[in-house]
Design an enzyme around this catalytic site. Structure first.
Site, PDB file in Angstrom:
ATOM      1  N   THR A  99       0.684  -1.378  -0.016  1.00  0.00           N
ATOM      2  CA  THR A  99       0.069  -0.032  -0.191  1.00  0.00           C
ATOM      3  C   THR A  99       0.734   1.481  -0.150  1.00  0.00           C
ATOM      4  OG1 THR A  99      -1.288  -1.372   1.552  1.00  0.00           O
ATOM      5  CG2 THR A  99      -1.830   0.826   1.141  1.00  0.00           C
ATOM      6  N   ASP A 287       2.980 -13.733   1.664  1.00  0.00           N
ATOM      7  CA  ASP A 287       2.561 -12.275   1.978  1.00  0.00           C
ATOM      8  C   ASP A 287       3.273 -11.883   3.271  1.00  0.00           C
ATOM      9  OD1 ASP A 287       1.537  -9.728   1.618  1.00  0.00           O
ATOM     10  OD2 ASP A 287      -0.621 -10.124   2.234  1.00  0.00           O
TER      11      ASP A 287
HETATM   12 ZN    ZN Z   1      -1.204  -7.586  -1.368  1.00  0.00          ZN
END
Ligand code: ZN
Length: 392
Positions: A99, A287
């Site tokens: 992000t 992740d």
């Molecule tokens: Zn992601």
């Protein structure tokens, strides 16, 4: 030189019990009984009787410089440590931003990847972050991929998510085209790692790209495909049509299935096998180092934790123990499949002349020993090599 004796080898295909000789950073020989008569050369012997030898894991989506930050600056997660990866069996990692492409950038991502290389494993990166237009190191997507050795593609570009930059189709496909051509020109994958959110548009952008342009379906590696059952169903179809799909692992798949409807890797893989999806088309990543909410037993939110690569081996165990999936099929997701899709040369297989990246698993499939580039990183479940700033 290192000799691993009497290991039950999964390359990832089952090979039987053999000896493996490592010379320098490479696998030099695999044979029934390797013997030597050179007294002047120092040889390390590892007795692997009763253990399984598998390729070192490739974790293809890790926030190595830290991720998160979505709960304010104090929720930014720290950088990853070498042993977070090695004790989880990971010998090759692909780093990405998420992000936040402002307080962290691609130059720091590249520097961290170089640091992990210096510490003994192999690291690559994606250029960019969630956002389009993409922020790069050199100012151009094509130049980044062609000139910077460690950059193998772009991502994770976010779509169908409230945190995405809401790119237009034209914006998206132009970035994809640049990555593809730069990949061709430099012999790299030029892959687009696509973050899929919970949004109702699901993989519409990918379907349009495949239907309306000449870019092949194999240019994309969508990730988080198992975050809800509806998205997963669409992705099963996408994979059946020849697309690659990347599962995101979880430390506690049962909990996430119950609370968020996430599809666990083990159940998802079972489905792919039943559907006849090509066994080369699925991958699993952690992740890792991204932020993750933590809940107590009453399912109340109690804080933010950090994703870990240890979910990979947990997923392997669940495949074997809960779903009766052969280990060699599950292993593909973290070994030969990401190596092939991402064009990571000499990675992901136990074969002569491949890099000496290996894991020994005990009877319960726990990670016992890890070798990266021919060097013992973990032995008897304890790290032997630490990162520069890790407490020893
Ligand atoms: Zn992601």
């Amino acid at each position: 030189m290192t000799i691993i004796r009497n290991a039950e080898i999964y390359k990832p295909e089952y090979l039987g019990i053999k000896d493996v000789l490592l010379i320098g950073k490479k696998i030099a020989a695999i044979n029934d009984n390797i013997s030597f008569d050179i007294s002047s050369v120092e040889i390390t012997e590892i007795d692997a009787r009763g253990k399984k030898l598998v390729p070192g894991f490739i974790d293809s989506h890790v926030h190595i410089t830290g991720g998160g930050g979505e709960g304010g600056f104090s929720s930014r997660t720290p950088e990853i440590n070498l042993t977070d990866l090695t004790t989880a069996g990971v010998t090759t990692v692909v780093g990405c931003l998420g992000t936040d492409g402002v307080s962290r950038d691609v130059a720091s991502l590249l520097s961290k990847a170089r640091g992990l290389d210096e510490e003994g494993i192999t690291a690559y990166i994606y250029t960019g972050s969630y956002r389009l237009p993409l922020k790069t190191i050199t100012g151009e997507i094509m130049k980044d991929i062609m000139i910077v050795d460690k950059i193998i593609g772009i991502g994770e570009v976010a779509i169908s998510d409230h945190r995405s930059s809401q790119p237009t189709f034209e914006e998206f496909i132009r970035a994809v085209a640049d990555a593809r051509v730069a990949g061709m020109l430099s012999g790299k994958a030029g892959i687009i790692n696509v973050h899929l959110g919970d949004g109702k548009r699901k993989i519409d952008m990918l379907k349009r790209a495949v239907n309306e342009t000449e870019i092949p379906i194999t240019q994309f590696l969508p990730t988080h495909i198992n975050r809800n059952p509806q998205l997963f169903e669409e992705c099963v179809d996408y994979a059946r049509n020849g697309g690659f799909i990347d599962f995101t692992g979880s430390e506690d798949p049962d909990f996430w299935e119950e609370t968020e409807g996430e599809v666990s890797f083990s159940k998802g893989l079972k489905r792919l096998i039943e559907e006849g999806v090509d066994e080369n088309n699925y991958t699993l990543s952690s992740d890792g180092q991204g932020s993750m909410p933590i809940f107590n037993e009453k399912k109340e939110f109690i804080g933010i934790g950090i994703g870990k690569s240890s979910c990979l081996i947990k997923a392997m165990k669940d495949c074997v123990n809960k779903e009766n999936i052969p280990l060699e099929k599950a292993l593909r997701a973290i070994t030969c499949n990401p190596a092939k899709i991402l064009k990571l040369k000499n990675k992901g297989r136990i074969e002569v002349e491949m890099d000496a990246d290996l894991c020994l698993l005990d009877k319960e499939l726990n990670i016992d020993t890890v070798i990266a580039n021919g060097r013992l990183m973990v032995q008897d479940k304890k790290p032997l090599v630490h990162g520069m700033f890790e407490k020893i």
